[in-house]
Write a protein that holds these residues in place. Sequence first.
Motif, PDB file in Angstrom:
ATOM      1  N   ILE A  99       0.790  -1.384   0.398  1.00  0.00           N
ATOM      2  CA  ILE A  99       0.214   0.075   0.106  1.00  0.00           C
ATOM      3  C   ILE A  99       1.358   1.379  -0.021  1.00  0.00           C
ATOM      4  O   ILE A  99       1.960   0.993   0.909  1.00  0.00           O
ATOM      5  CB  ILE A  99      -0.438  -0.494   1.208  1.00  0.00           C
ATOM      6  N   TYR A 123      -3.532   6.389   0.075  1.00  0.00           N
ATOM      7  CA  TYR A 123      -5.515   6.774   0.257  1.00  0.00           C
ATOM      8  C   TYR A 123      -5.938   6.685  -0.372  1.00  0.00           C
ATOM      9  O   TYR A 123      -5.525   8.460  -0.486  1.00  0.00           O
ATOM     10  CB  TYR A 123      -5.849   6.297   1.721  1.00  0.00           C
ATOM     11  N   SER A 155      -9.568   5.842  -2.380  1.00  0.00           N
ATOM     12  CA  SER A 155      -9.430   4.207  -1.096  1.00  0.00           C
ATOM     13  C   SER A 155      -8.481   4.098  -0.978  1.00  0.00           C
ATOM     14  O   SER A 155      -7.968   4.416   0.035  1.00  0.00           O
ATOM     15  CB  SER A 155     -10.460   3.442  -1.558  1.00  0.00           C
ATOM     16  N   VAL A 156      -8.210   2.488  -1.745  1.00  0.00           N
ATOM     17  CA  VAL A 156      -6.228   2.453  -1.597  1.00  0.00           C
ATOM     18  C   VAL A 156      -5.623   2.245  -2.924  1.00  0.00           C
ATOM     19  O   VAL A 156      -5.830   1.905  -3.798  1.00  0.00           O
ATOM     20  CB  VAL A 156      -6.286   1.000  -0.850  1.00  0.00           C
ATOM     21  N   THR A 210     -12.994   1.721  -2.836  1.00  0.00           N
ATOM     22  CA  THR A 210     -13.514   0.172  -1.583  1.00  0.00           C
ATOM     23  C   THR A 210     -15.105   1.126  -0.805  1.00  0.00           C
ATOM     24  O   THR A 210     -15.344   1.957  -2.067  1.00  0.00           O
ATOM     25  CB  THR A 210     -12.656   0.276  -0.175  1.00  0.00           C
ATOM     26  N   LYS A 243     -12.921  -6.883   4.686  1.00  0.00           N
ATOM     27  CA  LYS A 243     -11.529  -5.852   4.795  1.00  0.00           C
ATOM     28  C   LYS A 243     -10.623  -7.297   5.910  1.00  0.00           C
ATOM     29  O   LYS A 243     -10.957  -6.897   7.125  1.00  0.00           O
ATOM     30  CB  LYS A 243     -11.261  -5.338   4.829  1.00  0.00           C
ATOM     31  N   ASP A 284     -10.429   2.158   5.820  1.00  0.00           N
ATOM     32  CA  ASP A 284      -9.042   1.524   4.907  1.00  0.00           C
ATOM     33  C   ASP A 284      -7.979   2.034   5.844  1.00  0.00           C
ATOM     34  O   ASP A 284      -7.359   1.228   6.013  1.00  0.00           O
ATOM     35  CB  ASP A 284      -9.165   2.277   4.120  1.00  0.00           C
ATOM     36  N   ARG A 285      -7.944   3.612   5.454  1.00  0.00           N
ATOM     37  CA  ARG A 285      -6.978   3.967   6.700  1.00  0.00           C
ATOM     38  C   ARG A 285      -6.613   3.609   7.950  1.00  0.00           C
ATOM     39  O   ARG A 285      -6.110   3.689   8.193  1.00  0.00           O
ATOM     40  CB  ARG A 285      -6.594   5.513   6.115  1.00  0.00           C
TER      41      ARG A 285
END
Length: 322
Positions: free
Chosen positions: A34, A37, A39-40, A49, A61, A73-74
């Motif tokens: 990664i 962010y 999303s990713v 996402t 996830k 996500d983060r």
Amino acid sequence: MLTLGTITFSTCGGTGTDLAGGGTSGTGVSTGAITGYGSVFMNGMEFFTDSQVAPGFVTMKTFMGMDNSSMMDRDLFRVGMVVTIHHGPNDNNAQQIEYQDNLQGIIAAKNPGAENTVTVLGQTVVVGDAAVFASLNLNEIVEVSGYVDSAGRIHASYITMVPCSMMMGMCTASEFEVKGYVSGLSSTGFQLGPLPGGTGTAVTVSFTPAVGAGLADGMYVQVVTNDPQPVSGGITAIRIQQLSPRTVFPEKAVADLEGMVTAPPSGSGNVLSFAVEGKRVQTDGNTQYAGGNAANIQPDVRLQVQGTENGGVLSAGKIIFR
């Protein structure tokens, strides 16, 4: 998973915007570190996402085998973590993101030099950032995610100190874990290493019959041990779980694999066979290159392979040098 004193670094290059796939297969799988962010971001691409995929959609996830789909996500993942993203063959809509570290254990040795390394559960971890290396201390518990080189060493793209109370999500500091491939299996033990076939750095694992039931050479497993470091080169397993390595893709899947070359190329010209983290890769006259050419495919070079899974071999449509 919460971390204390998080330390991350990423050495991923490239800013391309290619989709991770292309083709007619029914699934796409992308692996890499990664880098950001929103999303990713991974491998120079943005993977959408949750509601960015579709209204009300929830991306699965999976963090160390636990479903944390409700988290942002983060808040769940960190820059540098190597993850596997499942998506459509012609889109960047993340259906599932999986994270499994390489190991969690105590730093038993720090080895400064041309390449700064630490030793954790018998594995050599290369720490490319000098400031990060300086901040690590003996006897600290760390979690490591990264790429394996041709010698079986782990080049950390992410390393963090782990509070004792959060080891593997359990309130104990007495259990540690390391992942790898089984080789040299006997009734009482085997060799565990980051590369298949016993190549590179390996640690001897002993087990009781109940713990070792169902094992076979070539399996990718997680070994949980109470040993903070190997004793006479070995650790004793209290639990062993079979896992799927990130280099295994469904047949005909459109796949995107980032890693280091672990076996030198054979063949000639643009028709080559080599390995990335033990995964066999095949190129042909139609393979495209970015940032280098076929002659640059050498052991320990970091690259990204975009292609299609064919009988356990990744047929490369494009290779991007990192």
